[in-house]
Design a protein around this motif. Structure first.
Motif, short mmCIF file in Angstrom:
data_model
loop_
_atom_site.label_atom_id
_atom_site.label_comp_id
_atom_site.label_asym_id
_atom_site.label_seq_id
_atom_site.Cartn_x
_atom_site.Cartn_y
_atom_site.Cartn_z
N LEU A 426 0.93 -1.14 -0.13
CA LEU A 426 -0.02 -0.04 0.02
C LEU A 426 0.88 1.31 -0.06
O LEU A 426 0.36 2.41 -0.67
N ALA A 427 2.27 1.09 0.66
CA ALA A 427 3.06 2.41 0.47
C ALA A 427 3.38 2.47 -0.71
O ALA A 427 3.55 3.73 -1.12
N GLY A 428 3.67 1.56 -1.42
CA GLY A 428 4.06 1.62 -2.96
C GLY A 428 2.90 2.24 -3.75
O GLY A 428 3.27 3.08 -4.55
N VAL A 429 1.81 1.87 -3.61
CA VAL A 429 0.77 2.33 -4.26
C VAL A 429 0.52 3.92 -4.00
O VAL A 429 0.31 4.68 -4.96
N SER A 430 0.57 4.18 -2.88
CA SER A 430 0.37 5.63 -2.58
C SER A 430 1.73 6.75 -2.95
O SER A 430 1.33 7.62 -3.53
N ALA A 431 2.65 5.99 -3.21
CA ALA A 431 3.88 6.87 -3.89
C ALA A 431 3.60 6.93 -5.06
O ALA A 431 3.92 7.94 -6.04
N LEU A 432 3.23 5.72 -5.89
CA LEU A 432 2.81 5.74 -7.26
C LEU A 432 1.90 6.98 -7.79
O LEU A 432 2.02 7.42 -8.69
N VAL A 433 0.76 6.92 -7.05
CA VAL A 433 -0.31 7.75 -7.15
C VAL A 433 0.09 9.23 -6.82
O VAL A 433 0.03 10.04 -7.77
N GLY A 434 1.09 9.34 -6.07
CA GLY A 434 1.78 10.72 -5.79
C GLY A 434 2.67 11.30 -6.91
O GLY A 434 2.63 12.33 -7.22
#
Length: 556
Positions: A426-434
């Motif tokens: 989930l941290a990777g998903v948030s960073a990708l969206v950012g």
């Protein structure tokens, strides 16, 4: 051996496994990302107490006490390390209690081996670093089992009832340990007065748990994804309890079988009589019930794992005894575990003889008289050098064997410390969206539970527009928030030329048919009216940019 030396040996037998488990638990604790279950704990525990209470009325009542505990913990500092630290503490406590149980039921070296085996088991190490309640539940069950042993031998019963009640409130499936404890009492052939007092304690536990069971029964849809266990489920559970490597699993099962042969119907509490029901009965009952209504998952019976190292250590002690007799060329005088009396106080360790009839001892149990203790010490109280070498040498050999087990399973423990060892990132998903999504861009979560990445790591989603959201999760008393209906969703999507979709691995582009009408509307709209322009895949989650096939319709 003097009583002081004996106490030091017992403390060392508990302390060494505790230190090992603490090191394993803290190793790689900050792995750089929460997965979906931890994210639920994190975002729920950060709500206010009234908001948590509002949530429990509709979902996750089974974890209510744990969420309230984590609310207090994360109030200190909301972070991943503190999220997992209670589980580390639970695993450390469970390890020490397993060692103490082996020491009390048999002798210190059995407790030492059992505690070390528990500490180096990959399944224990895994849940020691999970921001969920399972490690704490395991500690509570082992603690209750130790208190059961003390109560049967003359201690008070109320600590047993209190600890087990709190443990069951942490997770209601811990109540199955009552069946294991009943089997233990039956194997030990305890007096009727002991059954009465245990029955009162067990009844109090069930009475405390009953309201939670009634509420969680209405939330059974949460586990609708579970399937009925089969033979492979049993194999997998054995592998997780002992370790999947055949080099470890084979000898482990042999030692368990040797210890199981020690569980005789006699008037005492043997290691096998306590550990075998604990290991077998809760998983077996839950698997049996799950043939009708699937409820089984191996993490729900993590607490039963404590029986496996106790059995293996007892089997190793049996082998050590046989080898010792072969070495000396004669049979030793049989010994029984220390503290085998059902009366209060500490037994001397000699054979049990019936006591004269008289008033029941403390706790309502029948007092048993001990025969004179056969001491191996010299006149000055010192242990003969040959006995000391045999005892310490056997303990050291067992420790070295556990070290070999740790080396074999070390790659599993090391891999478990990586973030990519969990189902999603989930941290990777948030960073990708950012990085890819600009502030103000429309975002659609398909299904709605994929909103967990935004709830756990909101920084990457700062400024984006959640197209389907009607009411935030904390206000709505749900895990992921309330979404608009299909008609309003069509209106909101109708004027968009593009939309970012955060989706699970099963949607869209598959045969998945969501039961919720809003989810069906999402799936139909993005597949029929939009085409994929960009796609980014992270473990378990996909981010896609959809653009409209034709000019947008005017909003109505």
């Amino acid at each position: 051996m003097s009583r002081l030396s004996e106490r030091r040996t017992e403390c060392l037998a508990v302390l060494v496994p505790v230190v090992v488990m603490l090191a394993i638990g803290l190793w790689g604790l900050d792995r750089g990302g929460m997965w979906r279950d931890e994210a639920v704990t994190f975002q729920v525990a950060r709500r206010s107490v009234p908001q948590i209470w509002h949530l429990l009325g509709s979902v996750d009542a089974v974890h209510g006490l744990y969420y309230l505990l984590m609310h207090m913990v994360l109030a200190v500092h909301p972070g991943e390390v503190l999220l997992r630290l209670p589980s580390v503490c639970g695993a450390v406590a469970a390890t020490g209690l397993v060692a103490a149980l082996g020491t009390r039921l048999c002798r210190p070296r059995v407790g030492l081996w059992a505690g070390l085996l528990y500490a180096v088991t990959p399944m224990v190490g895994h849940y020691a670093q999970e921001g969920r309640s399972y490690a704490l539940v395991a500690a509570g069950v082992v603690g209750a089992t130790l208190l059961l042993v003390r109560a049967v031998r003359g201690g008070r019963w109320w600590p047993y009832g209190v600890v087990l009640a709190v443990t069951c409130l942490l997770h209601e499936f811990a109540v199955l340990v009552l069946l294991a404890h009943a089997c233990t009492l039956a194997l030990a052939r305890v007096p009727w007065t002991v059954w009465q007092r245990w029955g009162c304690a067990a009844g109090a536990v069930v009475a405390v748990l009953l309201p939670l069971v009634l509420v969680s029964w209405g939330q059974a849809e949460q586990v609708a994804w579970l399937a009925a266990p089969d033979g492979r489920s049993v194999e997998q559970l054995l592998e997780r309890f002992a370790g999947p490597s055949p080099v470890v699993l084979g000898p482990y099962l042999v030692l368990i079988a040797l210890a199981g042969g020690m569980a005789r119907s006699k008037r005492d509490l043997s290691p096998a009589g306590v550990a075998l029901p604990l290991m077998v009965i809760p998983p077996a009952v839950l698997m049996g019930v799950s043939q009708v209504s699937p409820l089984y998952d191996d993490r729900y019976v993590l607490y039963a794992l404590a029986g496996a190292p106790l059995l293996a250590a007892a089997g190793a002690e049996r082998v050590a005894g046989v080898l010792s007799r072969l070495r000396t060329g004669h049979r030793r005088v049989p010994t029984v575990p220390r503290q085998t009396s059902y009366a209060g106080g500490v037994a001397a360790g000699g054979p049990l003889l019936p006591a004269p009839r008289g008033p029941a001892g403390h706790g309502g149990s029948i007092a048993l008289r001990h025969a004179p203790r056969m001491s191996t010490s010299r006149s000055n109280g010192a242990v003969p050098p040959s006995s000391w070498v045999r005892y310490r040498g056997g303990a050291l050999l067992g420790v070295l064997t556990v070290c070999a087990v740790l080396l074999v399973q070390f790659p599993l423990l090391r891999a478990d410390r990586r973030a990519d060892h969990r189902p999603d990132d989930l941290a990777g998903v948030s960073a990708l969206v950012g990085r890819q999504v600009r502030p103000g861009d429309p975002v659609l979560f398909l299904p709605s539970l994929e909103r967990r990445s935004a709830l756990a790591y909101p920084a990457g989603f700062g400024g984006v527009r959640d197209v389907a959201l009607d009411m935030p999760a904390a206000e709505d008393g749900t895990l992921y928030g309330r979404e608009v209906g299909p008609r309003e969703l069509r209106r909101r999507l109708g004027g968009l030329t593009y939309v970012w979709v955060v989706s699970g691995p099963f949607a869209p582009g598959s045969t998945w048919t969501p039961p919720n009408p809003t989810e069906r509307a999402k799936l139909a709209l993005v597949t029929q009216e939009f085409i994929i322009r960009e796609e980014y895949v992270r473990r378990g989650v996909t981010l896609r940019l959809y653009v409209r096939r034709e000019a947008p319709r005017p909003a109505v």
